[in-house]
Design a protein around this motif. Structure first.
Motif, PDB file in Angstrom:
ATOM      1  N   UNK A  10      85.375  28.645  38.059  1.00  0.00           N
ATOM      2  CA  UNK A  10      84.136  27.944  38.686  1.00  0.00           C
ATOM      3  C   UNK A  10      83.117  29.215  39.037  1.00  0.00           C
ATOM      4  N   UNK A  11      81.991  28.973  38.886  1.00  0.00           N
ATOM      5  CA  UNK A  11      81.105  30.209  39.220  1.00  0.00           C
ATOM      6  C   UNK A  11      80.811  30.281  40.882  1.00  0.00           C
ATOM      7  N   UNK A  12      81.225  29.384  41.488  1.00  0.00           N
ATOM      8  CA  UNK A  12      81.061  29.666  42.966  1.00  0.00           C
ATOM      9  C   UNK A  12      82.482  29.780  43.594  1.00  0.00           C
ATOM     10  N   UNK A  13      83.211  28.842  43.380  1.00  0.00           N
ATOM     11  CA  UNK A  13      84.897  28.865  43.973  1.00  0.00           C
ATOM     12  C   UNK A  13      85.862  29.537  43.146  1.00  0.00           C
ATOM     13  N   UNK A  14      86.016  30.876  43.000  1.00  0.00           N
ATOM     14  CA  UNK A  14      86.481  31.429  41.784  1.00  0.00           C
ATOM     15  C   UNK A  14      87.864  31.576  42.015  1.00  0.00           C
ATOM     16  N   UNK A  15      88.599  30.691  42.839  1.00  0.00           N
ATOM     17  CA  UNK A  15      89.986  30.457  43.113  1.00  0.00           C
ATOM     18  C   UNK A  15      90.305  29.272  42.028  1.00  0.00           C
ATOM     19  N   UNK A  16      89.328  28.429  41.550  1.00  0.00           N
ATOM     20  CA  UNK A  16      89.347  27.436  40.755  1.00  0.00           C
ATOM     21  C   UNK A  16      89.059  27.671  39.357  1.00  0.00           C
ATOM     22  N   UNK A  17      90.112  27.302  38.465  1.00  0.00           N
ATOM     23  CA  UNK A  17      89.492  27.399  36.963  1.00  0.00           C
ATOM     24  C   UNK A  17      90.125  26.077  36.185  1.00  0.00           C
ATOM     25  N   UNK A  18      89.742  26.180  34.862  1.00  0.00           N
ATOM     26  CA  UNK A  18      90.256  25.008  34.178  1.00  0.00           C
ATOM     27  C   UNK A  18      90.267  25.250  32.598  1.00  0.00           C
ATOM     28  N   UNK A  19      91.031  24.701  32.048  1.00  0.00           N
ATOM     29  CA  UNK A  19      91.126  24.713  30.632  1.00  0.00           C
ATOM     30  C   UNK A  19      90.831  23.228  29.990  1.00  0.00           C
ATOM     31  N   UNK A  20      91.106  23.132  28.684  1.00  0.00           N
ATOM     32  CA  UNK A  20      90.529  21.912  28.311  1.00  0.00           C
ATOM     33  C   UNK A  20      91.480  20.712  28.809  1.00  0.00           C
TER      34      UNK A  20
ATOM     35  N   UNK B 187      74.786  22.942  49.369  1.00  0.00           N
ATOM     36  CA  UNK B 187      75.377  23.919  50.306  1.00  0.00           C
ATOM     37  C   UNK B 187      75.890  23.189  51.423  1.00  0.00           C
ATOM     38  N   UNK B 188      75.545  21.996  51.767  1.00  0.00           N
ATOM     39  CA  UNK B 188      76.410  21.236  52.871  1.00  0.00           C
ATOM     40  C   UNK B 188      77.570  21.108  52.560  1.00  0.00           C
TER      41      UNK B 188
ATOM     42  N   UNK C 209      84.253  19.591  41.688  1.00  0.00           N
ATOM     43  CA  UNK C 209      83.381  21.140  41.554  1.00  0.00           C
ATOM     44  C   UNK C 209      82.948  21.258  40.294  1.00  0.00           C
ATOM     45  N   UNK C 210      83.947  21.017  39.333  1.00  0.00           N
ATOM     46  CA  UNK C 210      83.457  21.312  37.749  1.00  0.00           C
ATOM     47  C   UNK C 210      82.506  20.267  37.306  1.00  0.00           C
ATOM     48  N   UNK C 211      82.413  18.945  37.903  1.00  0.00           N
ATOM     49  CA  UNK C 211      81.592  18.109  37.545  1.00  0.00           C
ATOM     50  C   UNK C 211      80.132  18.195  37.973  1.00  0.00           C
ATOM     51  N   UNK C 212      79.889  19.196  38.811  1.00  0.00           N
ATOM     52  CA  UNK C 212      78.558  19.500  39.353  1.00  0.00           C
ATOM     53  C   UNK C 212      78.641  20.992  39.592  1.00  0.00           C
TER      54      UNK C 212
END
Length: 91
Positions: free
Chosen positions: A36-46, A77-78, A69-72
């Motif tokens: 994830x570009x903002x929350x870098x602790x999160x990742x995903x694969x297929x 910021x809120x 998070x990955x859906x948008x």
């Protein structure tokens, strides 16, 4: 070796690793792996979501947070503080 977007996720072009105190491989699909570009602790694969290098169970609150998070990618910021608080509850 390549670091994903300044995160603790690293690849050698064949496997994905997460760095904590050592470089541990995680079972992830390298070709579809994204951090994830903002929350870098999160990742995903297929097919799975990861938090701090560990695959998340669908029963965890963090799994739902990761899906959101990955859906948008452009997160209001809120919501940043609320998402981070929810993630901390799973540690």
């Amino acid at each position: 070796m390549k670091v994903y977007a300044g995160s603790k996720y690293i690849t050698d072009g064949k496997k994905v690793y997460h760095y904590t105190y050592s470089l541990d491989p995680i079972v992830a699909d390298y070709a579809s792996f994204k951090v994830h570009p903002v929350y870098k602790a999160f990742a995903r694969d297929k097919k799975d979501y990861y938090f701090k290098g560990e695959k998340m169970s669908s029963s965890l609150t963090a799994f739902e947070v990761a899906k959101e998070l990955f859906s948008k990618v452009d997160i209001d910021p809120a919501n940043h503080r609320r998402y981070l608080k929810m993630c901390e509850e799973t540690d």
